[in-house]
Motif scaffolding. Structure first.
Motif, PDB file in Angstrom:
ATOM      1  N   ALA A 188       0.828  -1.209   0.000  1.00 11.43           N
ATOM      2  CA  ALA A 188       0.000   0.000   0.000  1.00 11.43           C
ATOM      3  C   ALA A 188       0.862   1.258   0.000  1.00 11.43           C
ATOM      4  O   ALA A 188       0.542   2.245  -0.678  1.00 11.43           O
ATOM      5  N   GLN A 189       1.953   1.244   0.761  1.00 10.80           N
ATOM      6  CA  GLN A 189       2.846   2.398   0.794  1.00 10.80           C
ATOM      7  C   GLN A 189       3.528   2.602  -0.562  1.00 10.80           C
ATOM      8  O   GLN A 189       3.733   3.734  -0.996  1.00 10.80           O
ATOM      9  N   CYS A 190       3.845   1.502  -1.233  1.00  8.30           N
ATOM     10  CA  CYS A 190       4.446   1.600  -2.569  1.00  8.30           C
ATOM     11  C   CYS A 190       3.471   2.231  -3.549  1.00  8.30           C
ATOM     12  O   CYS A 190       3.842   3.087  -4.353  1.00  8.30           O
ATOM     13  N   ASN A 191       2.223   1.797  -3.479  1.00  5.56           N
ATOM     14  CA  ASN A 191       1.208   2.353  -4.365  1.00  5.56           C
ATOM     15  C   ASN A 191       1.018   3.841  -4.109  1.00  5.56           C
ATOM     16  O   ASN A 191       0.819   4.634  -5.042  1.00  5.56           O
ATOM     17  N   ALA A 192       1.057   4.228  -2.848  1.00  7.64           N
ATOM     18  CA  ALA A 192       0.915   5.643  -2.502  1.00  7.64           C
ATOM     19  C   ALA A 192       2.095   6.459  -3.028  1.00  7.64           C
ATOM     20  O   ALA A 192       1.929   7.613  -3.439  1.00  7.64           O
ATOM     21  N   TRP A 193       3.284   5.883  -3.006  1.00 11.03           N
ATOM     22  CA  TRP A 193       4.479   6.574  -3.498  1.00 11.03           C
ATOM     23  C   TRP A 193       4.403   6.752  -5.010  1.00 11.03           C
ATOM     24  O   TRP A 193       4.719   7.814  -5.545  1.00 11.03           O
ATOM     25  N   GLY A 194       4.002   5.707  -5.709  1.00  4.33           N
ATOM     26  CA  GLY A 194       3.881   5.775  -7.159  1.00  4.33           C
ATOM     27  C   GLY A 194       5.226   5.940  -7.844  1.00  4.33           C
ATOM     28  O   GLY A 194       6.223   5.345  -7.464  1.00  4.33           O
ATOM     29  N   ARG A 195       5.231   6.775  -8.858  1.00  5.15           N
ATOM     30  CA  ARG A 195       6.454   7.093  -9.608  1.00  5.15           C
ATOM     31  C   ARG A 195       6.581   8.599  -9.630  1.00  5.15           C
ATOM     32  O   ARG A 195       5.639   9.293 -10.030  1.00  5.15           O
ATOM     33  N   ARG A 196       7.709   9.117  -9.203  1.00  8.22           N
ATOM     34  CA  ARG A 196       7.864  10.563  -9.079  1.00  8.22           C
ATOM     35  C   ARG A 196       9.320  10.974  -9.263  1.00  8.22           C
ATOM     36  O   ARG A 196      10.229  10.148  -9.168  1.00  8.22           O
ATOM     37  N   GLN A 197       9.532  12.257  -9.497  1.00  6.48           N
ATOM     38  CA  GLN A 197      10.876  12.808  -9.518  1.00  6.48           C
ATOM     39  C   GLN A 197      11.227  13.282  -8.115  1.00  6.48           C
ATOM     40  O   GLN A 197      10.405  13.905  -7.438  1.00  6.48           O
ATOM     41  N   VAL A 198      12.452  12.996  -7.686  1.00  8.17           N
ATOM     42  CA  VAL A 198      12.893  13.388  -6.354  1.00  8.17           C
ATOM     43  C   VAL A 198      14.297  13.958  -6.413  1.00  8.17           C
ATOM     44  O   VAL A 198      15.050  13.708  -7.358  1.00  8.17           O
ATOM     45  N   GLN A 199      14.630  14.720  -5.390  1.00  5.16           N
ATOM     46  CA  GLN A 199      16.004  15.191  -5.209  1.00  5.16           C
ATOM     47  C   GLN A 199      16.740  14.183  -4.327  1.00  5.16           C
ATOM     48  O   GLN A 199      16.262  13.834  -3.245  1.00  5.16           O
ATOM     49  N   VAL A 200      17.866  13.705  -4.797  1.00  2.90           N
ATOM     50  CA  VAL A 200      18.678  12.725  -4.058  1.00  2.90           C
ATOM     51  C   VAL A 200      19.992  13.397  -3.675  1.00  2.90           C
ATOM     52  O   VAL A 200      20.735  13.858  -4.533  1.00  2.90           O
ATOM     53  N   THR A 201      20.249  13.465  -2.378  1.00  6.15           N
ATOM     54  CA  THR A 201      21.469  14.105  -1.878  1.00  6.15           C
ATOM     55  C   THR A 201      22.436  13.044  -1.386  1.00  6.15           C
ATOM     56  O   THR A 201      22.089  12.221  -0.530  1.00  6.15           O
TER      57      THR A 201
END
Length: 205
Positions: A188-201
């Motif tokens: 369920a948490q994976c589905n909520a996350w989906g596919r997105r652009q993120v900043q990775v530091t």
């Protein structure tokens, strides 16, 4: 992204009270979270800067500013706690490169990457098991990121916007190039996350 709803948007108000209603409630907004949203992006959308993450979190009793759920309805007042900071008046390029440090306290080389999610949940048909490529037990320590080792070496300490601090400890056949796969305990948490652009530091010195 769904249209923002103003709490005062009742049409056909009496002319004598219309002005008062607009002035009193015009700053109150309602936003439904989508899979591509973070509190940082929401702050930028409604306030014009990234300085109001905590304002939105406090108004909605969000304890972890790195975790918002798809479909969650956020309500906040853009007239409250509005401040001007040095970061907000800096150039757009400078603001983009320092955004992650300003909001999280983390600093280092920052990249924009595509992010997906996976889980060790048996209910997840695409789950990757409970042990990572480097031997981390996901049942004991669920914070893990799968990477392309040619882009981010395994063992790298990093911070993922909207997810948190973790180590690059896993790989995957679909994780090639400028993409990372963040781990969650449940499907369920994976589905909520989906596919997105993120900043990775990258936190390693």
């Amino acid at each position: 992204m769904k249209l923002v709803k103003s709490l005062f948007t009742t049409t056909a108000l009496l002319a004598g009270i219309a002005a008062f209603g607009v002035n009193a409630n015009a700053a109150e907004v309602e936003h439904t979270v989508t899979s591509s949203d973070t509190l940082t992006s929401i702050s930028l959308k409604y306030y014009g800067d990234t300085d109001h993450v905590q304002t939105i979190a406090t108004a909605n009793n969000i304890k972890n500013v790195d975790l918002i759920i798809d479909g969650q309805v956020l309500k906040f007042d853009t007239d409250k706690n509005v401040t001007t900071s040095t970061e907000a008046t800096a150039s757009q390029a400078s603001q983009t490169t320092t955004q992650d440090e300003n909001q999280t306290g983390y600093s280092g080389r920052t990249f924009t990457m595509e992010s997906t999610a996976y889980s060790s949940d048996p209910a997840d048909a695409l789950g990757g098991g409970t042990v990572t490529a480097t031997g981390q037990n996901l049942l004991e320590n669920p914070m893990a990121v799968a990477v392309d080792p040619n882009v981010i070496p395994l063992g790298t300490h990093l911070y993922v916007e909207g997810y948190g601090e973790a180590y690059a400890v896993d790989t995957g056949s679909a994780i090639q190039g400028n993409i990372i796969d963040v781990h969650f305990p449940t499907a369920a948490q994976c589905n909520a996350w989906g596919r997105r652009q993120v900043q990775v530091t990258i936190l390693d010195n």
